[in-house]
Enzyme design. Sequence first.
Site: not given
Length: 481
Positions: A123, A153, A228, A283
């Site tokens: 982001h 992210d 961040s 899976l």
Amino acid sequence: MAFTTWRVPGGITRALGLFAFLAMIAIPAALVAQERQVPIDAAEIKLSFAPIVKRVAPAVVNVYASRTVVQRQRVSPFFNDPFFQRFFGDQGPGFGPPRERVQSSLGSGVIISADGIVITNHHVIKDADAVRVALNDRREFDAEIVLLDERTDLAVLRIDGDGPFEHVAFAEGDSLEVGDIVLAIGNPFGVGQTVTQGIVSALARTQVGVTDYQFFIQTDAAINPGNSGGALVDMAGRLVGINTAIFSRSGGSNGIGFAIPAQMARFVADAAEDGGMVRRPWLGATVQSVTAEIAEALGLDRPRGVLVTNVFGGSPADRADLRISDLIVGVDGKEVSDPDSFGYRFATRRLGETASFQVLRSGREVTVSVPLQRAPETTPRDTRLLDEYSPFEGATVMNLSPAVAEELRLDATYDGVVIADIDPRGTAARVGLRKRDIVRSVNDRPIDTTQTLERITRQQPRLWQLEVVRDGQVRRIVLRG
């Protein structure tokens, strides 16, 4: 018992008082001098975080991202009316000429290799046209975007400059424990590199809502906007997490911050080296949480693990003999408690290897070995942008397959055509269609391929009847032609 009283002459008393006063002054000064001494052994080094910060700080960078957007300013208030907007959008006569504007964002990043590979948050650099990084020593470099992974992210950059660069090593495995001391290093609020200290408050937090893989380290080390993408390190100076989010109503740190575990960051970084694309294992089964009622029905003393609810034929789960109603309680010896923790444990495994599931089946614990492979593209995706005037104008569609379903986070049991992207200015967006909608039928005609859907959009019926699946629910939409 007799007591003897001693009398001290006044001059001596004054001398003693002066000595005591001087001692009071001298002792704090000596203590200050002692506090400023350089540590001389391992025990004294532990009294300060400075050696760790000096080693790690040069590997933490500021990340500056910018992008150019074109906007048209509204010049007539009459065109605020929804009636005019429906016909003209933002291209009508009520708008002035388009103008370019540069938007910028600020975050942090961590250098993880000597050749300048940086990991940060997705982001922070989302939709960026240009990225620059500033090092701890004030040098600045342009950076190339190597990989973007919205689902975790995370993003990977490469510094455009001559190395070697100072970098930080990843911590090994799941070495972190609740109560461990950690340091968060980043650039909060753009004020410059800052270090905050705290402890690990919790592990495996799964209700954060930041990424698809809900498995976070929670810490009370102050994390604020701008942190961040910064580093969360342990007392050995190893990278244990990438600072990602804060939990706060005010937007500032309230002692609850979250970091993506280093194991996930390493998985994405390795993917960047292997071709710039994250390839996750498939899976081929669906699982659900175990409630208290389900746990009681299974004879468990508490809810644990995840329950297998469906197995797709020919999938890795099917070949491993995983069965409906199996209770998966561990992956490679690591306990799983819900679908989020299971997804994290499974998704961070390398392709080509084998994952070992600890499974409760009919009251007995068995081990199931699942081969780790990519989801297959059983049907070519045949991506098409629909530009004919119809309810689908502006939509990009694909044929569904396990690979496409995995990329778009859809149930692989569906087939047909899915909307992979939508132009916000197109008709599809205006009539309420969304990305990830599965188109089942149009005017009672089943939609099996993108070619079929494109052929139907060239028609001009008086009425459009659409049947789409959204979040597992069938929706029927009727529109005028």
